[in-house]
Design a protein around this motif. Structure first.
Motif: not given
Length: 225
Positions: A19-45
């Motif tokens: 749904y969101l990609e049809r509205h021109c979002y750029l998406l990253d995904f994480a499936y657990d809290g630890i991976s999500a924290m690494q992405l959130a700290m190393n990238n700008k969302f």
């Protein structure tokens, strides 16, 4: 808009992505809290969609750590099947900005994310510029020398990351994490993506902007050897 989707149910993640990609979002995904924290700290969302029940680190702990320890202010929309007032108050107490109860309509998710983005960024467009190359982060339009350049979602992610830190170097590991989190494909898939990006950004023009830093990564800048 660039969003991090933190949801361990891959069917739900896939529905959100479709749904969101049809509205021109750029998406990253994480499936657990630890991976999500690494992405959130190393990238700008621009926004984070966060499930409450996660393996490794639950949504409440993730949000608390994001705010208190990592000092990240990215707006967070929390997803949960819990709909009591106490549950919502706990989410807001640790730093969530909005709350959506499962099951939810994808249209409502989109509207709420747009509202969070406008609240945190204002209504002005944010434009990245390197030499004669521009990217509008609100419309996701890329131009070089006034010419509109069409990019696929992976190329858009790579270009935005490179432009955000230009003229600094972005490591290969960082770019691979950006595209595939902690599950990179076999082989040198990043090289293929960078080749496609160069074909779009540099090949039609006289001056190359994307440069390889041997054994380290890539940078985007004018006049770098």
């Amino acid at each position: 808009m660039r969003a991090l989707i933190v949801e361990d149910n891959r069917d739900i993640s896939a529905n959100i992505a479709a749904y969101l990609e049809r509205h021109c979002y750029l998406l990253d995904f994480a499936y657990d809290g630890i991976s999500a924290m690494q992405l959130a700290m190393n990238n700008k969302f621009d926004v984070i969609v966060l499930d409450l029940m996660l393996p490794g680190m639950d949504g409440l702990h993730f949000c608390q750590k994001l705010r208190a320890e990592a000092d990240v202010e990215t707006p967070v929309l929390m997803l949960t099947a819990r709909d009591t007032l106490d549950d919502k108050l706990r989410g807001f107490a640790v730093g969530a900005d909005d709350y959506l109860v499962k099951p939810f309509a994808l249209q409502e998710l989109h509207v709420r994310l747009q509202a969070l983005y406008k609240r945190s960024h204002g209504n002005t467009n944010k434009v990245l510029t390197v030499s004669d190359l521009t990217m509008n982060k609100s419309t996701l339009q890329v131009h070089r020398a006034g010419q509109l350049i069409e990019l696929n979602p992976a190329s858009m992610k790579l270009l935005q990351r490179l432009m955000e830190v230009s003229p600094s170097v972005v490591t290969r590991d960082s770019l691979e994490t950006l595209l595939w989190a902690d599950e990179p494909p076999d082989g040198d898939a990043l090289r293929s993506h960078m080749y496609k990006l160069r074909q779009a950004i540099d090949k039609p023009f006289d001056t190359p902007l994307i440069h390889t830093v041997h054994r380290i990564g890539y940078r985007i800048a004018k006049g770098v050897q």
